[in-house]
Design an enzyme around this catalytic site. Structure first.
Site, PDB file in Angstrom:
ATOM      1  N   GLU A  47       0.877  -1.164   0.000  1.00 17.42           N
ATOM      2  CA  GLU A  47       0.000   0.000   0.000  1.00 17.42           C
ATOM      3  C   GLU A  47       0.923   1.224   0.000  1.00 17.42           C
ATOM      4  OE1 GLU A  47      -2.786   0.247   3.230  1.00 17.42           O
ATOM      5  OE2 GLU A  47      -3.467   2.213   2.542  1.00 17.42           O
TER       6      GLU A  47
ATOM      7  N   LYS B 212       4.291   0.387   9.359  1.00 14.30           N
ATOM      8  CA  LYS B 212       4.346   1.709   8.747  1.00 14.30           C
ATOM      9  C   LYS B 212       3.729   2.771   9.651  1.00 14.30           C
ATOM     10  CE  LYS B 212       3.114   0.043   4.781  1.00 14.30           C
ATOM     11  NZ  LYS B 212       2.360  -0.018   3.547  1.00 14.30           N
TER      12      LYS B 212
ATOM     13  N   ARG C  48       5.182 -12.842   9.703  1.00 11.17           N
ATOM     14  CA  ARG C  48       5.841 -11.553   9.475  1.00 11.17           C
ATOM     15  C   ARG C  48       7.246 -11.592  10.038  1.00 11.17           C
ATOM     16  NH1 ARG C  48       2.109  -7.540   8.976  1.00 11.17           N
ATOM     17  NH2 ARG C  48       3.561  -5.865   9.390  1.00 11.17           N
TER      18      ARG C  48
HETATM   19  P1  ATP Z   1       2.649  -2.317   7.827  1.00  9.68           P
HETATM   20  O1  ATP Z   1       2.100  -2.989   9.036  1.00  9.68           O
HETATM   21  O2  ATP Z   1       4.100  -2.031   7.892  1.00  9.68           O
HETATM   22  O3  ATP Z   1       1.849  -1.149   7.378  1.00  9.68           O
HETATM   23  P2  ATP Z   1       1.365  -3.737   5.796  1.00  9.68           P
HETATM   24  O4  ATP Z   1       1.182  -5.195   5.774  1.00  9.68           O
HETATM   25  O5  ATP Z   1       0.176  -2.918   6.064  1.00  9.68           O
HETATM   26  O6  ATP Z   1       2.568  -3.437   6.725  1.00  9.68           O
HETATM   27  P3  ATP Z   1       1.588  -3.449   3.009  1.00  9.68           P
HETATM   28  O7  ATP Z   1       2.116  -2.338   2.213  1.00  9.68           O
HETATM   29  O8  ATP Z   1       0.153  -3.758   2.932  1.00  9.68           O
HETATM   30  O9  ATP Z   1       2.006  -3.175   4.485  1.00  9.68           O
HETATM   31  O10 ATP Z   1       2.443  -4.758   2.755  1.00  9.68           O
HETATM   32  C1  ATP Z   1       2.778  -5.268   1.493  1.00  9.68           C
HETATM   33  C2  ATP Z   1       3.172  -6.704   1.655  1.00  9.68           C
HETATM   34  O11 ATP Z   1       4.273  -6.840   2.523  1.00  9.68           O
HETATM   35  C3  ATP Z   1       2.041  -7.522   2.257  1.00  9.68           C
HETATM   36  O12 ATP Z   1       1.912  -8.728   1.524  1.00  9.68           O
HETATM   37  C4  ATP Z   1       2.479  -7.761   3.660  1.00  9.68           C
HETATM   38  O13 ATP Z   1       1.952  -8.954   4.161  1.00  9.68           O
HETATM   39  C5  ATP Z   1       4.004  -7.789   3.543  1.00  9.68           C
HETATM   40  N1  ATP Z   1       4.613  -7.389   4.790  1.00  9.68           N
HETATM   41  C6  ATP Z   1       4.406  -6.263   5.487  1.00  9.68           C
HETATM   42  N2  ATP Z   1       5.102  -6.265   6.638  1.00  9.68           N
HETATM   43  C7  ATP Z   1       5.787  -7.438   6.672  1.00  9.68           C
HETATM   44  C8  ATP Z   1       6.686  -8.043   7.605  1.00  9.68           C
HETATM   45  N3  ATP Z   1       7.023  -7.447   8.738  1.00  9.68           N
HETATM   46  N4  ATP Z   1       7.178  -9.256   7.298  1.00  9.68           N
HETATM   47  C9  ATP Z   1       6.854  -9.863   6.153  1.00  9.68           C
HETATM   48  N5  ATP Z   1       6.016  -9.359   5.233  1.00  9.68           N
HETATM   49  C10 ATP Z   1       5.483  -8.154   5.479  1.00  9.68           C
HETATM   50 MG    MG Z   2      -1.496  -3.257   4.634  1.00  6.70          MG
END
Ligand code: ATP
Ligand code: MG
Length: 553
Positions: A35, A271, A261
């Site tokens: 995102e 984020k 994760r």
């Molecule tokens: P955040 O909690 O940092 O906002 P998010 O999952 O909302 O993370 P996205 O931009 O939606 O952020 O993530 C893109 C991809 O990266 C998704 O498939 C998510 O599952 C993966 N991802 C995000 N954080 C991690 C992590 N700590 N370890 C592994 N994969 C991750």
């Molecule tokens: Mg997300």
């Protein structure tokens, strides 16, 4: 660096192997779906290496898709930084960049299809009422009074929502599934909401935006994704993922698989929390070298290969765990030990005057850029009567264990001569100002003929030709191993996470490439900062693991 060649298998590879063996797919197709509401962090790198890595290894395809359904929180700078980071990590997406917003027309059509099938309805209940009706994990939910509205009426209301006739929060489109489901996400989840927001891709075309769960599975299906890999928090949502695809007219059937994760000690990988650090100015922007962002690691001197190697070492499982910072650091250390050029810098300078060295003479010495890799060439370093050495490398008196410069004893100056300390000059506070020494002119690149041995080797920089530089020494950003668990994040920031010292570096470093780490011999790995208008070096990592020691304190 030599990335480990053996590819450890994992449960996702086993699923893919089976799918390919059974002929379920001819080719795999994955996607990385960020995102664009912040910069990528090292957790995202895990997902990038997994998705792009699988596509590479299985000769498949991997898309970069922006999951952009929250226009208020997203922007084009984030889009660009994410593209840049994926490239920098060494990956190329298949075809053009994709956007969920590119499917808004189709998504709207599928929502209408659900309404027509009696599987979606517009709900005007207040948000509070809706929360009440949702029930709890122990108690089933209650049907909304709008649940039985006729298809015609729902179509009309959804059209009015789309035309901007309702205010934000006044109504939502909900999927009609099961208010008694043990999975909360199946209790008639919202799939469309009203937002009068400008979108970075679609401008002002829409005032209704689809929700993540509705959007993600359909975007996967439209793109022909075979294996949709996400993190474990979406485990329950898999029911909704499948429900949506089961109930709309679309051919492709992607499958969702979840992995754990990445959590890393002494930092946060969310984020939302990283945004807080940036906006409250606890750090110097998203690419502050203390940040666990790709941009921060890059500015700090990490290489793409070291991050890929890290992702390989941590592996992919379904187990929640917390990875020690030392694991990441050992990846960059291994890389730089092999690949970083060597140079000399003094972080806490004290002056040395070589009394038997000619007054106005400067010699140009040649030093290898790497102790064991000749292909890295050599460089010239000026040597003269006045030098700087590290204050801690000198003692007036010391026992045998101190293998550095001591009054009356000899050491070797790295890449240069034997040096003997004769006397010191101190200021009023008793601090040493100058160490007066003599050198042995017959010891350049060879040992003395009479068999004398030096106590050790120390590094130095010419006082006359050396260049002053600011050196930034970074430490862990947080005082606690798991700051995300704390109520107040900023209270557990480490006040000593940045220490600035004024040092002197050999002249060749003035032209160092920003972000490309070098070894300051005997000190650690450093890289020139890309932003600063003066000469600044960021410490990438120390020479040895200091984390174990810190833990024990
Ligand atoms: P955040 O909690 O940092 O906002 P998010 O999952 O909302 O993370 P996205 O931009 O939606 O952020 O993530 C893109 C991809 O990266 C998704 O498939 C998510 O599952 C993966 N991802 C995000 N954080 C991690 C992590 N700590 N370890 C592994 N994969 C991750
Ligand atoms: Mg997300």
């Amino acid at each position: 660096m030599a990335e480990t060649d053996v590819r450890p298998t994992n449960f996702i590879r086993q699923i893919i192997d089976k799918d390919l063996a059974e002929g379920k797919h001819q080719q795999i197709h994955t996607r990385f779906p960020p995102e664009p509401n912040g910069y990528l962090h090292i957790g995202h790198a895990k997902s990038i290496c997994l998705n792009f890595g699988l596509a590479q290894d299985y000769q498949g395809l991997c898309n970069l898709r922006f999951d952009d359904t929250n226009p208020e929180k997203e922007n084009i700078d984030f889009v660009n930084s994410i593209k840049d980071d994926v490239h920098w990590l060494g990956f190329q997406w298949h075809g053009e960049v994709c956007y969920s917003s590119g499917y808004f027309d189709q998504l709207h059509g599928f929502a209408t299809e659900l309404i027509e099938k009696g599987l979606a309805y517009v709900d005007f209940s207040t948000q509070e009422k809706m929360r009440e009706m949702r029930g709890t994990l122990k108690q089933p939910g209650v049907n909304s009074p709008y649940r039985d509205t006729s298809v015609e009426e729902n179509l009309k209301q959804f059209a009015k929502m789309t035309a901007g006739e309702y205010a934000e929060g006044e109504c939502v489109l909900r999927a009609k599934i099961d208010m008694a489901s043990p999975f909360m996400c199946m209790r008639d989840p919202a799939i469309y909401r009203v937002r009068f927001a400008h979108h970075h891709q679609t401008g002002d075309k829409w005032c209704v935006y689809p929700m993540y769960d509705f959007t993600h599975c359909i975007s996967d299906a439209i793109e022909g994704i075979t294996h949709s890999l996400c993190t474990l928090e979406f485990q329950d949502n898999r029911r909704l993922y499948d429900w949506v695809l089961d109930n709309i007219t679309i051919e492709a059937r992607p499958r969702q698989y979840e992995f754990s994760r990445l959590n890393l000690e002494y930092t946060v990988l969310s984020k939302r929390k990283l945004i807080q650090l940036v906006s409250e100015k606890h750090v110097d922007g998203w690419d502050d070298p203390r940040m666990p962002t790709i941009a921060g690691l890059r500015r700090r001197g990490y290489t793409p290969a070291s991050i890929r190697e890290f992702c390989k070492r941590i592996g992919v499982t379904k187990m929640d765990n917390m990875v020690e910072m030392g694991v990441l650091e050992s990846c960059i250390r291994d890389d730089l030990n092999q690949n970083a050029a060597r140079a000399m810098a003094v972080l806490d300078p004290v002056k040395v005057v070589i009394e038997n060295y000619p007054q106005d003479k400067t010699e140009i010495l040649t030093a290898p850029n790497h102790p064991s890799d000749e292909s890295m060439g050599s460089r010239e370093i000026p040597f003269g009567r006045e030098l700087f050495i590290e204050r801690e490398d000198f003692r007036e008196e010391a026992n045998k264990k101190f293998k550095r410069l001591v009054l009356g004893k000899e050491v070797r100056l790295r890449n240069a001569y034997f040096l003997k300390a004769e006397r010191v000059e101190k200021d009023e506070q008793g601090e040493i100002q100058t160490i007066y020494c003599t050198y042995d002119a017959d010891t350049l690149g060879k040992d003395p003929a009479d068999g004398r041995k030096a106590k050790g080797v120390i590094h130095w920089v010419s006082a006359d030709k050396g260049v002053p530089a600011e050196i930034r020494l970074y430490d862990r950003l947080f005082k606690l191993p798991n700051p995300a668990a704390e109520e107040n994040l900023t209270e557990c920031l480490n006040p000593q996470s940045l220490k600035i010292v004024q040092g002197v570096v050999e002249p060749s470093l003035v032209n160092a490439e920003p972000g490309k780490a070098l070894q300051f011999e005997r000190i650690g790995y450093f890289c020139k900062d890309k932003h600063a208008d003066k000469l600044v070096f960021n410490r990438t990592v120390s020479l040895r693991d200091t984390w174990a020691k810190i833990e024990g304190q």
